[in-house]
Write an enzyme that holds these catalytic residues in place. Structure first.
Site, PDB file in Angstrom:
ATOM      1  N   CYS A 152       6.860  -6.073 -30.355  1.00 37.02           N
ATOM      2  CA  CYS A 152       5.582  -6.772 -30.192  1.00 37.02           C
ATOM      3  C   CYS A 152       5.014  -7.253 -31.525  1.00 37.02           C
ATOM      4  O   CYS A 152       3.815  -7.487 -31.640  1.00 37.02           O
ATOM      5  CB  CYS A 152       4.569  -5.877 -29.472  1.00 37.02           C
ATOM      6  SG  CYS A 152       4.282  -4.283 -30.252  1.00 37.02           S
ATOM      7  N   HIS A 204      -8.758   5.906  15.114  1.00 33.35           N
ATOM      8  CA  HIS A 204      -9.645   5.299  16.104  1.00 33.35           C
ATOM      9  C   HIS A 204     -10.532   4.213  15.493  1.00 33.35           C
ATOM     10  O   HIS A 204     -10.712   3.128  16.059  1.00 33.35           O
ATOM     11  CB  HIS A 204     -10.505   6.383  16.765  1.00 33.35           C
ATOM     12  CG  HIS A 204     -11.494   5.844  17.747  1.00 33.35           C
ATOM     13  ND1 HIS A 204     -12.781   5.508  17.390  1.00 33.35           N
ATOM     14  CD2 HIS A 204     -11.379   5.549  19.059  1.00 33.35           C
ATOM     15  CE1 HIS A 204     -13.414   5.043  18.451  1.00 33.35           C
ATOM     16  NE2 HIS A 204     -12.584   5.061  19.478  1.00 33.35           N
TER      17      HIS A 204
END
Length: 791
Positions: A730, A412
């Site tokens: 990495c 609502h």
């Protein structure tokens, strides 16, 4: 003429043009039953003529006219008092006997038609002004579920009549210019669906106006709790063209509304093993989407529907359908909606919820928990409440924005906010914190309802300046590569600067930089002095900067990998850190995370990750576990992460730093707990060769290109790929040694992460190597490997 004079009509006698006869809901149920090939529970409806007959026979029109004379609907106290008197006046009158007999006879016939004596039904209110293309009264009158027996049905029809004068219905009619005595009400008496799951769906995204997808929300039990906002439902997004499921968000549900075997409904606790389950099967989601497409095609406009899945046969039913009013009107008048974007400089998030109605505003909070305090609400305040029951509409009308604890995108509060054009965030409790207990009454906040975030204070929008060098970078061409080229990053403040580089994301974000630059204090020390939130907030802010700058490209953040000597340099660290003879091989990485002496600090890191992903909504963040010596450690750490809400999934990956020989040797077992690996070539080389990487005396031995190191790397790639895991690297070696980069690509590495200054070089180098490999395969004359790289 017969329809207009009838007191009662069956669904298959009604069409959508009969709104004046049976109201929007009843006429729409008739249209669906008669003209659309979707499953609709059968029933009948009393008409507007029956309603007027009741009011005329009892003299109610004159009584109500006197009661509402001089009513000021903006006076909440007066509105509440007058409406209560009107409803009571209606309930005090007895329904004419002939009308009672007609309803009772129809109820008996309904049972005969469906083969059930005294069937359970739902009695739904249907106002003659509701569900029009340019106005929606939906949800403003009452519905009664799981009722049976002729006398009970008659009583519920009268209660529906009374609900025509709820506070919210009177307020809405007054504001929309409808005469209260011209409006009539129909009561739809519809076979009850014994819903094990129910909800709502829209053929337009009610938050943005995008009509390419169908939005479905569902929860366990009857659908009232979804509409009322009592629970936060699952939401499913389905592509309208293909009916393929685009996105699923499953929310925990601890209570549900269910029908009682002897009538009426009750709230019960959802069994623990069901609370986190998906409420609909994928097949049921697609069935609903197909129904929605048929209904929209028939009506020719965006549609708002309610549905239920019957526990007896798992069949999907459409319970009602009505035109969606907000975006139908807005898109028709103004074209596609324009989404306002707001960039903030200070992101101290108080709560986060679902972005139910878009917009960005700032103002003062007014927390209201009890409807009796609605009169205290002032124009222009931000309404914060547990959930907006329909009686709150007068206060909502005054609100600058609305934030609720519970509810979904179609509750609502969401619907009314969109109709009123008010920014609204719902379901904050499902995102971690209830707004009513977290946002202090009376403070200033900034509402970003476009993204569902409430920030502390009034935040100004900074003026963004476009760096001149971006134009130069955009003109430089970088060939696409099959091998992803990621970037290593430490300082979050450099993320914006480097975001224009042609990288595929961040392969290694070093968390330690945030500690030494922003936090400066040992996490256990901050816990001791009662400031653990400093860890979470500062880490999250640093991570956010990177994730936001790189989005939608992925960012992989490595959890803290300080050595004890480095931790001791932080304020308060002396008390918590041991003196280790070889800190490089001591208490670091994973061994800290599950240690009883450090586990609470690690949980703070996990909380920071969750904050970035859930509160800031940056789902491109993944994590990496460093220096994990054995499989048992990996299992312990991933379990702690899961307990903190960081479980591996489709949009959240957990990588392992492969930097210890055991990571390589036992890769087949580590595979069970991670999504992939990032080779830390510095530590891996040191430990494979037994050579201290920080020791100048033996530095001439230290070399990543050593055959032992390369054999280990190739073995890891092979074992990881067998189980569908990815492998990255990495370290600096790929950008320093072209031949090492070639070795990695030939070995099948998935990605390489290099420092920002070498991203462009490595991107072009990788492209050249990949082209060379393709040429060699084509000609069959490529250089052969002269060393045996197999382990």
């Amino acid at each position: 003429m017969e329809k207009e004079k009838a007191f009662l009509l069956w669904f298959d006698q009604l069409e959508r043009k009969d709104v004046a006869i049976a109201g929007g809901k009843s006429s729409s149920l008739g249209e669906l039953t008669s003209h659309v090939d979707v499953p609709v529970p059968y029933g009948f409806a009393t008409t507007a003529c029956a309603y007027r007959y009741f009011f005329e026979k009892t003299g109610l029109y004159e009584k109500i006219k006197k009661l509402i004379a001089g009513l000021d609907v903006d006076n909440s106290a007066q509105l509440r008092e007058v409406c209560a008197k009107v409803r009571q006046a209606i309930m005090d009158e007895e329904m004419p006997q002939d009308l009672q007999d007609l309803i009772a006879q129809a109820y008996k016939e309904l049972g005969e038609k469906v083969g059930q004596a005294d069937p359970f039904v739902a009695v739904r209110s249907s106002a003659t002004a509701e569900d029009l293309p340019d106005a929606s009264f939906a949800g403003q009158q009452d519905t009664y579920l799981n009722v049976k027996g002729a006398e009970t049905i008659v009583a519920k029809v009268k209660e529906c009549y009374a609900s025509c004068f709820t506070d919210r219905a009177v307020y809405y009619r007054e504001k929309q210019g409808f005469d209260h005595l011209d409006v009539a009400l129909s009561a739809a008496v519809q076979m009850m669906v014994f819903s094990k799951a129910a909800g709502v769906m829209f053929t337009v995204n009610v938050a943005t106006g995008d009509d390419k997808n169908i939005l479905i929300e569902g929860a366990w039990g009857l659908g009232e709790y979804v509409v009322q906002g009592t629970v936060t439902p699952d939401n499913y997004t389905v592509n309208k063209a293909t009916c393929e499921i685009v996105e699923k968000n499953v929310n925990a549900q601890d209570i549900k509304l269910i029908r009682k075997a002897d009538g009426d409904c009750e709230e019960v606790v959802v069994p623990l093993d069901e609370q986190n389950e998906q409420k609909l099967t994928d097949e049921q989601i697609k069935q609903l989407a197909e129904c929605a497409k048929k209904i929209e095609a028939h009506y020719g406009c965006y549609m708002d529907m309610e549905w239920g899945v019957d526990e007896r046969d798992n069949k999907v039913y459409i319970l009602q359908a009505r035109p969606e009013t907000v975006w139908s009107r807005r898109n028709k008048e103004n074209g596609a909606p324009k989404e306002e974007k707001k960039v903030t400089t200070d992101r101290k998030v108080i709560v986060k919820g679902l972005p139910a109605s878009p917009g960005n505003v700032a103002g003062r909070v007014h927390v209201i928990l009890d409807p009796s305090h609605i009169d205290e609400f002032k124009e222009g305040e931000i309404l914060v409440t547990e959930m907006t029951a329909p009686d709150w509409v007068p206060a909502m009308k005054k609100a600058k924005a609305i934030v609720t604890d519970s509810g979904g995108m179609t509750c609502h509060a969401s619907i009314v906010s969109r109709e009123l054009g008010i920014p609204c965030i719902v379901g904050t409790k499902s995102r971690g914190e209830a707004a009513t207990t977290t946002i202090p009454d009376g403070i200033d906040v900034t509402i970003d309802a476009t993204h569902g975030v409430v920030y502390e204070g009034i935040i100004e929008e900074p003026k963004a300046e476009q760096p001149a060098q971006q134009v130069v970078a955009a003109a430089e061409y970088f060939p696409p590569t099959g091998t992803k080229i990621y970037m290593n990053l430490g300082d979050p403040e450099l993320a914006e600067k480097y975001a224009t580089l042609p990288c595929d994301g961040i392969g290694l974000m070093r968390e330690e930089f945030i500690w030494t630059t922003y936090i400066h204090e040992h996490p256990l020390y901050l816990i001791k002095i009662g400031q653990p939130e400093k860890v979470v907030d500062q880490l999250a802010e640093g991570i956010r900067q990177v994730c936001q700058a790189m989005a939608p490209r992925p960012v992989t953040m490595r959890f803290s990998d300080f050595k004890s000597s480095e931790y001791r340099d932080l304020k308060g660290g002396d008390e918590f850190e041991p003196n280790e003879p070889s800190a490089l091989l001591g208490w670091r990485g994973a061994s800290r995370y599950y240690d009883p002496k450090y586990i609470e600090a690690f949980k703070l890191e996990c909380m920071a990750v969750r904050k970035v992903r859930e509160e800031f909504g940056l789902k491109n963040l993944n994590v990496m576990i460093p220096f994990c010596r054995n499989v048992e450690e990996c299992e312990k750490v991933t379990k702690i992460m899961a307990d903190c809400g960081l479980s591996r999934g489709k949009d959240f990956k957990v990588w392992l730093m492969a930097e210890i020989p055991s990571n390589i040797i036992l890769a087949d077992q580590f595979n069970k707990f991670v999504d992939g690996y990032s080779i830390g070539s510095n530590d891996l080389t040191m430990l494979v060769l037994g050579c201290d990487r920080d020791n100048d005396t033996v530095s001439h031995i230290y070399d990543e290109r050593n055959l032992a190191v390369r054999r280990a790397i190739r073995h890891l790639i092979e074992v990881a790929h067998k189980d569908g895991k990815t492998v990255s690297i990495c370290g600096q070696a790929p950008s320093v040694y072209p031949e090492f980069c070639e070795f990695l690509i030939k070995s099948g590495i998935d990605s390489m992460s290099v420092n920002p200054d070498t991203v462009k070089f490595t991107k072009k180098l990788a492209a050249q190597i990949e082209q060379r490999i393709m040429m060699d395969a084509l000609t069959g004359k490529g250089r052969q490997e002269v060393e045996d790289l197999n382990w």
